[in-house]
Scaffold this motif. Structure first.
Motif, mmCIF file in Angstrom:
data_model
loop_
_atom_site.group_PDB
_atom_site.id
_atom_site.type_symbol
_atom_site.label_atom_id
_atom_site.label_comp_id
_atom_site.label_asym_id
_atom_site.label_seq_id
_atom_site.Cartn_x
_atom_site.Cartn_y
_atom_site.Cartn_z
ATOM 1 N N MET A 10 3.545 0.412 7.122
ATOM 2 C CA MET A 10 2.435 1.204 6.597
ATOM 3 C C MET A 10 1.829 0.568 5.362
ATOM 4 O O MET A 10 0.872 1.076 4.795
ATOM 5 C CB MET A 10 2.918 2.611 6.296
ATOM 6 N N ILE A 11 2.381 -0.560 4.996
ATOM 7 C CA ILE A 11 1.785 -1.332 3.898
ATOM 8 C C ILE A 11 0.328 -1.687 4.175
ATOM 9 O O ILE A 11 -0.478 -1.873 3.279
ATOM 10 C CB ILE A 11 2.613 -2.617 3.681
ATOM 11 N N SER A 13 -2.016 0.073 5.171
ATOM 12 C CA SER A 13 -3.008 1.044 4.709
ATOM 13 C C SER A 13 -3.123 1.117 3.196
ATOM 14 O O SER A 13 -3.981 1.809 2.691
ATOM 15 C CB SER A 13 -2.638 2.428 5.250
ATOM 16 N N CYS A 14 -2.255 0.381 2.493
ATOM 17 C CA CYS A 14 -2.307 0.548 1.043
ATOM 18 C C CYS A 14 -2.352 -0.761 0.281
ATOM 19 O O CYS A 14 -2.188 -0.777 -0.915
ATOM 20 C CB CYS A 14 -1.128 1.385 0.578
ATOM 21 N N GLY A 287 -0.314 11.245 5.795
ATOM 22 C CA GLY A 287 -0.995 11.011 4.531
ATOM 23 C C GLY A 287 -0.930 12.154 3.554
ATOM 24 O O GLY A 287 -1.640 12.141 2.538
ATOM 25 N N SER A 309 -0.741 6.715 3.987
ATOM 26 C CA SER A 309 0.560 6.071 4.052
ATOM 27 C C SER A 309 1.672 7.117 4.001
ATOM 28 O O SER A 309 1.436 8.303 4.206
ATOM 29 C CB SER A 309 0.683 5.069 2.904
ATOM 30 N N GLY A 328 3.935 4.075 0.216
ATOM 31 C CA GLY A 328 3.873 2.759 0.832
ATOM 32 C C GLY A 328 4.668 1.755 0.018
ATOM 33 O O GLY A 328 5.606 2.104 -0.696
#
Length: 861
Positions: A10-11, A13-14, A287, A309, A328
């Protein structure tokens, strides 16, 4: 990237995009100009905060974060100021996954791939490496602290073990937790019952282990087996929360009944501690933060923004009425005041780190692409000595190029991206996603091959955890649509491929591993796919009569052959005759469930490859194989000028292949047979026993070893000597040494009356009986090694012998230390030989006879 680290992906998304051009570090310039290997330095730099935890000590609040890097680091943040106050290297570690705290301010850390435990004292700012938890293990995934006994528990892979480390400085190994499970992914300790819960994979299992009675129960036997593992465990107020990998669910158990009482969707790494004065915990999904009441089994969505995330950590700060933690892996930090219903996000003051290069690829323009472990990508231009770093892309498993565009296959969703290097990198648009094979049950595009003329990509994939088979997918890059997906062999992954453009034929290789890490009973194979025939004609090619785990690399040659790497061997396949020749590269057995093998053409006409982290070269005419580097070579690439490149740790290396001369090749170690001092003998000095089929080689006049035949299993062959890594079996024929496939033994023993055989830990296994003949693999002054760690003590009731002779005529015998015969033994006599020294055959009681083929018949034990 370890297969069970889905949450960290999920990194994407951030992270923000970073594009930096910089010259080579000065350290790279220190290379010896005459050396064939040139270290170009680290290439991928980004911030990846793997885990973290709130620690309160002496009235102060700190947040301790674990940073991936080469080496990994532990960072201490002052909670009030959000400023970095300490940063220390975890020497030898790259990915610190596990963190646990004690009330006195001690922080315990478990790492990968060195499998060490570290202790950090917040009061003194002192970091101590307390040692390797288990010699067999490489990764520590989770830790749990036992306050009463002042010990920390840890769970590991890749044997799925449990250990404990106590305040007296010693480790205790509890052994493998569950047969067939290689990963002990999470643990939590119930002090009241002296019971530990362990989340296993793959597929998922949840073991309740009473450390008093040693009784074990799997609480997940009835659960859907599509989960790869129990990724996280939390014990709160008698309630056990098990986060499932892959399905993004948390199962809520009541530990009084061991029954699952609820299941809810969640993407966080578990749940928080109990909220003071409430029967509730926090978690995240989609989220947002949620509050879960474990009495009413109901969830309440919190007004919050986690930027799409997940919450990596969830810590309760009771004096401030807050839940806090990581969002994240890029350093974002959330805080939620549950009394005031106020939510905020900030960024921690953490430095980016150079990280391990996971894969490399190349382009026709000469650029070398380096994919970082877990995320990020760099593009190195050799002519300019410049490097660009791109973020916001998942871990790249495979590279391909077609018509000036680069194609990346990423984990964990088996997404395929197209990138135009002539345009600005912009995540979401360049590169843009062409397709995802996730819905087809795939996770890793382990190989990508380009057919530029017909505008096709051939993609081989490994399935998701819990899924069964990988696929070979054919994709039309012009129409941007999938043409076909083929399952080549049930339960196996597709990990290699090569394209015969002259005949429009694709070759693909499989591994025996499915998405769970389990092996199929059938061997890995090569598949020939005729693309001229619809539906596609798929033909299986048997590599050998033995069991192979990997066809890990394939390379088509314009002369018509297909070359490849099968486990630790090089193969040549001849399509016209369907003949397969096999040549050993290294003796070490294949290890691990992930590939790093490569096979590429050199500009000098040789083939170059990497296998089991060794760099080798093959003469495709004589099949002479030379090894030039051992132990640190991962994937290979080549630029337009013919230079080779490989990745090792965080560093990219350049290979000057013209300097790889035969005189600097690494000679194979000389085989040693226990208690045998001669390397070539006129009579057999040992035997080798085949546990799996092995290849018999014939030595040619020029010294080459050429495949001659395949030898079956459970057979014993006489050995007359050793040459390099080969056993000489007589008549110019040889067997290559592989400890996983054969065992040399030097003699046998028998007993005069029942006699004990002991287990490796010294317990009685059974009594051997008169008439049994037991193989002996080694011995010392006290005991005989009879295989697999079992032993038989030296005793007057035990007779050891290496062979026997039958005398064909009267034969003189000698006393050691004297030159004249002590007497003569009659024709027809039979004698056990207890040892040999050159041509001296010991017949016992201090006497020997001289070996003469014409006067005696020698039989090896």
């Amino acid at each position: 990237m370890p297969k069970n680290s889905l949450i960290f992906c999920m990194i994407v998304s951030c992270l923000f995009v970073v594009m930096v051009a910089y010259p080579l570090k000065s350290s790279a310039a220190a290379n010896n100009e005459d050396a064939p290997f040139e270290n170009l330095g680290p290439k991928v730099e980004y911030l990846n905060v793997i885990n973290g935890k709130l620690v309160s000590v002496q009235g102060q609040n700190y947040y301790v974060a674990l940073l991936q890097g080469e080496p990994a680091k532990v960072a201490v943040i002052d909670y009030e100021t959000k400023k970095l106050i300490d940063l220390k290297e975890l020497e030898g570690a790259k990915e610190p996954w596990a963190i646990e705290t004690a009330p006195d301010g001690t922080v315990w850390i478990g790492t990968n791939p060195n499998g060490h435990v570290y202790k950090y004292d917040l009061k003194t700012k002192q970091l101590t490496d307390v040692g390797k938890a288990n010699e067999k293990e490489t990764a520590i995934w989770d830790l749990a602290y036992d306050l009463e006994n002042k010990r920390v528990f840890g769970s590991t892979s890749y044997h799925g073990t449990l250990f404990a480390y106590n305040e007296h400085g010693s480790f205790r190994d509890y052994g493998e937790i569950m047969e067939g499970k290689k990963t002990a992914r999470s643990i939590v300790y119930d002090a009241a019952a002296d019971t530990i819960y362990v989340g296993m994979g793959s597929p998922a299992a949840l073991i309740k282990w009473n450390l008093v009675t040693y009784e074990q129960t799997n609480l997940l036997e009835e659960y859907n087996k599509s989960s790869g593992s129990v990724y996280d465990l939390d014990l709160v107020d008698g309630q056990l929360f098990a986060k499932m990998e892959g399905t993004n669910e948390i199962i809520h158990y009541d530990i009084k009944t061991d029954e699952a009482v609820n299941t809810f969707k969640a993407n966080s790494r578990g749940v928080s501690e109990k909220i003071p004065d409430e029967t509730a915990v926090f978690y995240s999904d989609g989220g947002s933060l949620y509050k879960y009441n474990y009495m009413t089994k109901s969830s309440e969505k919190i007004e919050s923004n986690l930027y799409g995330s997940a919450a990596v950590s969830l810590d309760i700060l009771p004096d401030k009425n807050k839940v806090i933690g990581l969002v994240g892996n890029s350093g974002r930090f959330y805080e939620y005041d549950y009394k005031k219903n106020q939510f905020s996000v900030s960024t921690l003051d953490l430095p980016a780190q150079f990280v391990r290069i996971y894969r490399i690829g190349s382009s026709s323009t000469g650029d070398i692409y380096s994919a970082g472990f877990i995320s990020s990508l760099s593009k190195f231009n050799p002519s300019k000595s410049s490097n660009e770093i791109f973020n916001r892309i998942d871990q790249i498993e495979g590279f391909a190029e077609q018509n000036g565009r680069m194609y990346f296959g990423t984990y964990p969703h088996a997404d395929i991206f197209e990138y135009d290097p002539q345009s600005r990198w912009s995540a979401g648009s360049n590169p843009h996603k062409l397709l995802s094979l996730s819905e087809a049950g795939q996770s890793r595009p382990s190989i990508m091959i380009s057919d530029e003329e017909n505008k096709r990509l051939f993609i081989g994939t490994v399935p998701k955890r819990g899924e069964h088979s990988g696929l070979l997918t054919i994709y039309d890059t012009a129409a941007q649509e999938k043409i076909e997906s083929l399952e080549l062999k049930e339960g196996q992954s597709v990990v290699s491929a090569t394209y015969d453009k002259q005949n429009n034929i694709l070759y693909a290789g499989t591994s025996v591993y499915d998405g769970t890490g389990k092996k199929t009973k059938e061997s890995a194979s090569i598949f020939k796919i005729d693309l001229n025939v619809l539906p596609y004609d798929v033909e299986e090619i048997t590599v050998s009569s033995g069991y192979n785990e990997w066809v890990s690399a394939l390379r088509w040659h314009p002369d018509g052959q297909v070359f490849g790497i099968v486990d630790n061997k090089f193969i040549a396949y001849y399509p016209e005759t369907e003949k397969v020749d096999i040549y050993p590269i290294v003796p070490e057995a294949v290890s691990g469930t992930g590939k790093n093998e490569s096979l590429i053409n050199g500009n000098d006409g040789y083939l170059y490859g990497s296998v089991q982290r060794n760099l080798f070269r093959v003469d495709v005419h004589s099949f002479d194989i030379k090894v030039f580097r051992r132990g640190d070579v991962d994937t290979l690439a080549r630029d337009q000028d013919g230079y080779l490149y490989f990745n090792s740790g965080a560093n990219l290396w350049r290979v000057h292949s013209e300097k790889l001369t035969n005189d600097i090749a690494i000679d194979p170690d000389q085989l040693q047979i226990p208690h045998v001092t001669v390397t070539d003998s006129p009579f057999p000095i040992a035997r080798v026993y085949t546990k799996k089929p092995v290849v018999l080689y014939q030595k040619m006049a020029d010294g080459r070893m050429v495949p001659y035949n395949t030898l079956g299993v459970n057979k014993a062959f006489q050995v007359y000597g050793v040459e390099g890594q080969y056993y000489h079996t007589g008549g110019g024929y040889y067997i290559y040494h592989e400890s996983s496939k054969l065992s040399p033994y030097i003699g046998r023993l028998f007993v005069l009356e029942p006699f004990p055989m002991l287990t490796p830990n010294g317990q009685l296994h059974r009594y051997i009986q008169p008439g049994e003949e037991i193989r002996v693999y080694d011995y010392d002054e006290e005991k005989y090694d009879v295989g697999n760690g079992f032993t038989i003590a030296k005793d007057v009731l035990v007779t050891y012998y290496t062979g026997s002779v039958t005398l064909l005529e009267n034969t003189p015998f000698y006393k050691y230390g004297e030159t004249e015969p002590a007497g003569e033994l009659p024709e027809g006599g039979q004698y056990f030989i207890t040892k040999s020294d050159g041509n001296k055959l010991d017949i016992g009681d201090g006497y020997y006879i001289l070996y003469d083929k014409s006067t005696l018949k020698y039989s090896k034990s």
